[in-house]
Design a protein around this motif. Structure first.
Motif, mmCIF file in Angstrom:
data_model
loop_
_atom_site.group_PDB
_atom_site.id
_atom_site.type_symbol
_atom_site.label_atom_id
_atom_site.label_comp_id
_atom_site.label_asym_id
_atom_site.label_seq_id
_atom_site.Cartn_x
_atom_site.Cartn_y
_atom_site.Cartn_z
ATOM 1 N N CYS A 193 40.404 -24.967 -61.311
ATOM 2 C CA CYS A 193 40.082 -24.263 -60.061
ATOM 3 C C CYS A 193 40.941 -24.810 -58.920
ATOM 4 N N ILE A 194 41.639 -23.920 -58.208
ATOM 5 C CA ILE A 194 42.565 -24.430 -57.176
ATOM 6 C C ILE A 194 41.812 -25.113 -56.034
ATOM 7 N N PHE A 195 40.610 -24.652 -55.717
ATOM 8 C CA PHE A 195 39.884 -25.316 -54.631
ATOM 9 C C PHE A 195 39.323 -26.665 -55.091
ATOM 10 N N ALA A 199 36.956 -28.644 -45.527
ATOM 11 C CA ALA A 199 37.477 -27.461 -44.834
ATOM 12 C C ALA A 199 38.975 -27.623 -44.605
ATOM 13 N N PHE A 200 39.716 -26.533 -44.801
ATOM 14 C CA PHE A 200 41.177 -26.590 -44.732
ATOM 15 C C PHE A 200 41.717 -25.239 -44.270
ATOM 16 N N LEU A 201 42.944 -25.266 -43.736
ATOM 17 C CA LEU A 201 43.547 -24.023 -43.231
ATOM 18 C C LEU A 201 43.884 -23.078 -44.372
ATOM 19 N N ASP A 202 43.565 -21.802 -44.168
ATOM 20 C CA ASP A 202 43.949 -20.752 -45.121
ATOM 21 C C ASP A 202 45.456 -20.534 -45.023
ATOM 22 N N ILE A 203 46.132 -20.501 -46.179
ATOM 23 C CA ILE A 203 47.600 -20.352 -46.149
ATOM 24 C C ILE A 203 48.048 -18.892 -46.038
ATOM 25 N N PHE A 204 47.111 -17.953 -46.075
ATOM 26 C CA PHE A 204 47.412 -16.547 -45.740
ATOM 27 C C PHE A 204 46.450 -16.146 -44.625
ATOM 28 N N PRO A 205 46.617 -16.708 -43.439
ATOM 29 C CA PRO A 205 45.581 -16.586 -42.401
ATOM 30 C C PRO A 205 45.495 -15.195 -41.782
ATOM 31 N N THR A 257 40.209 -20.915 -41.179
ATOM 32 C CA THR A 257 39.825 -22.094 -41.980
ATOM 33 C C THR A 257 38.858 -21.679 -43.076
ATOM 34 N N LEU A 258 38.991 -22.322 -44.240
ATOM 35 C CA LEU A 258 38.067 -22.121 -45.355
ATOM 36 C C LEU A 258 37.162 -23.335 -45.482
ATOM 37 N N VAL A 259 35.875 -23.098 -45.645
ATOM 38 C CA VAL A 259 34.893 -24.174 -45.812
ATOM 39 C C VAL A 259 34.312 -24.055 -47.212
ATOM 40 N N GLN A 315 32.083 -14.348 -45.976
ATOM 41 C CA GLN A 315 31.892 -15.024 -47.266
ATOM 42 C C GLN A 315 31.856 -13.938 -48.337
ATOM 43 N N MET A 316 32.894 -13.862 -49.150
ATOM 44 C CA MET A 316 32.993 -12.830 -50.184
ATOM 45 C C MET A 316 32.498 -13.417 -51.514
ATOM 46 N N SER A 317 31.720 -12.649 -52.252
ATOM 47 C CA SER A 317 31.269 -13.103 -53.563
ATOM 48 C C SER A 317 31.535 -12.049 -54.630
ATOM 49 N N GLY A 367 32.801 -7.927 -54.225
ATOM 50 C CA GLY A 367 32.626 -8.422 -52.847
ATOM 51 C C GLY A 367 33.919 -8.939 -52.241
ATOM 52 N N TRP A 368 35.073 -8.673 -52.923
ATOM 53 C CA TRP A 368 36.419 -9.048 -52.465
ATOM 54 C C TRP A 368 36.740 -10.522 -52.653
ATOM 55 N N GLN A 369 35.977 -11.239 -53.477
ATOM 56 C CA GLN A 369 36.309 -12.646 -53.726
ATOM 57 C C GLN A 369 37.503 -12.723 -54.668
ATOM 58 N N THR A 370 38.490 -13.519 -54.309
ATOM 59 C CA THR A 370 39.666 -13.698 -55.179
ATOM 60 C C THR A 370 39.743 -15.111 -55.747
ATOM 61 N N VAL A 371 39.278 -16.106 -55.007
ATOM 62 C CA VAL A 371 39.229 -17.485 -55.516
ATOM 63 C C VAL A 371 37.772 -17.783 -55.850
ATOM 64 N N LEU A 372 37.505 -18.067 -57.130
ATOM 65 C CA LEU A 372 36.124 -18.110 -57.607
ATOM 66 C C LEU A 372 35.499 -19.496 -57.459
ATOM 67 N N LEU A 384 33.058 -20.960 -54.309
ATOM 68 C CA LEU A 384 32.400 -20.519 -53.069
ATOM 69 C C LEU A 384 33.148 -20.997 -51.820
ATOM 70 N N HIS A 385 33.349 -20.093 -50.871
ATOM 71 C CA HIS A 385 33.990 -20.494 -49.613
ATOM 72 C C HIS A 385 33.582 -19.555 -48.493
ATOM 73 N N MET A 386 33.533 -20.104 -47.303
ATOM 74 C CA MET A 386 33.329 -19.295 -46.100
ATOM 75 C C MET A 386 34.616 -19.304 -45.300
ATOM 76 N N HIS A 387 35.018 -18.120 -44.867
ATOM 77 C CA HIS A 387 36.149 -17.989 -43.956
ATOM 78 C C HIS A 387 35.620 -18.142 -42.536
ATOM 79 N N VAL A 388 36.196 -19.049 -41.780
ATOM 80 C CA VAL A 388 35.849 -19.192 -40.360
ATOM 81 C C VAL A 388 37.103 -18.820 -39.566
HETATM 82 P P1 AMP Z 1 38.717 -14.696 -50.892
HETATM 83 O O1 AMP Z 1 39.520 -13.449 -50.951
HETATM 84 O O2 AMP Z 1 37.497 -14.603 -50.021
HETATM 85 O O3 AMP Z 1 38.389 -15.242 -52.282
HETATM 86 O O4 AMP Z 1 39.619 -15.768 -50.158
HETATM 87 C C1 AMP Z 1 40.472 -16.663 -50.778
HETATM 88 C C2 AMP Z 1 41.347 -17.217 -49.681
HETATM 89 O O5 AMP Z 1 41.968 -18.399 -50.168
HETATM 90 C C3 AMP Z 1 42.456 -16.283 -49.225
HETATM 91 O O6 AMP Z 1 42.295 -16.005 -47.835
HETATM 92 C C4 AMP Z 1 43.738 -17.069 -49.519
HETATM 93 O O7 AMP Z 1 44.687 -16.892 -48.512
HETATM 94 C C5 AMP Z 1 43.225 -18.492 -49.568
HETATM 95 N N1 AMP Z 1 44.006 -19.426 -50.371
HETATM 96 C C6 AMP Z 1 44.387 -19.270 -51.661
HETATM 97 N N2 AMP Z 1 45.022 -20.380 -52.109
HETATM 98 C C7 AMP Z 1 45.017 -21.248 -51.069
HETATM 99 C C8 AMP Z 1 45.522 -22.574 -50.893
HETATM 100 N N3 AMP Z 1 46.177 -23.231 -51.882
HETATM 101 N N4 AMP Z 1 45.352 -23.174 -49.694
HETATM 102 C C9 AMP Z 1 44.709 -22.527 -48.697
HETATM 103 N N5 AMP Z 1 44.211 -21.278 -48.798
HETATM 104 C C10 AMP Z 1 44.365 -20.656 -49.961
#
Ligand code: AMP
Ligand code: ZN
Length: 134
Positions: A4-6, A27-33, A39-41, A85-87, A91-96, A98-102
């Motif tokens: 898992c990347i997170f 919590a860390f900065l989203d790289i596709f902000p 920020t992702l929590v 928060q996508m699930s 629900g548009w979740q791409t990274v599986l 759990l995370h909240m976008h702030v």
């Molecule tokens: P979601 O679509 O809600 O699952 O959001 C996943 C988020 O993770 C997206 O906004 C991506 O830009 C972000 N993301 C993916 N990989 C990374 C990474 N290595 N570092 C920071 N953000 C990431």
């Protein structure tokens, strides 16, 4: 090691721009902000989504998201905040994990809601409420 990347970000085997950390959350900065300071929590322990999280874990992420929202507002001078928060795929979740976008917000930042605003049919509201509450 986790796939898992997170989880890798929490472990430190993948780099991140750390904004905040406590015993349970990171919590860390989203790289596709969506915007400046997005920020992702996340919980430090791997939990897939809102449905698999226990209530305590979810509440710790929500509490950390509140701290992050206040931090970003204080430091960046943002005028508002959007939390997403996508699930699951639907629900548009791409990274599986759990995370909240702030997302710090400004009145002129150009972001728009991802759904069209239209009034509900009252019969539809009553029908779905009946299904939820019966
Ligand atoms: P979601 O679509 O809600 O699952 O959001 C996943 C988020 O993770 C997206 O906004 C991506 O830009 C972000 N993301 C993916 N990989 C990374 C990474 N290595 N570092 C920071 N953000 C990431
Ligand atoms: Zn994970």
């Amino acid at each position: 090691m986790s796939e898992c990347i997170f989880c890798k970000i929490v472990e430190g085997s993948l780099p991140s721009h750390k904004v905040f950390e406590n015993d349970d959350c990171y919590a860390f900065l989203d790289i596709f902000p969506a915007g400046r300071g997005h920020t992702l929590v996340i919980p430090k322990k791997h939990v897939r989504d809102i449905h698999e999280a226990d209530a305590l874990t979810y509440s710790k992420v929500a509490a950390a998201a509140k701290d992050v929202a206040d931090l970003l507002a204080a430091k960046l001078g943002s005028e508002g905040t959007t939390v997403f928060q996508m699930s699951r795929e639907a629900g548009w979740q791409t990274v599986l994990h759990l995370h909240m976008h702030v997302i710090p917000r400004w009145k002129d930042d150009g972001l728009h809601k991802p759904w069209d605003i239209a009034p509900a049919d009252d019969a539809d509201l009553r029908e779905v409420l009946q299904q939820i509450t019966k």
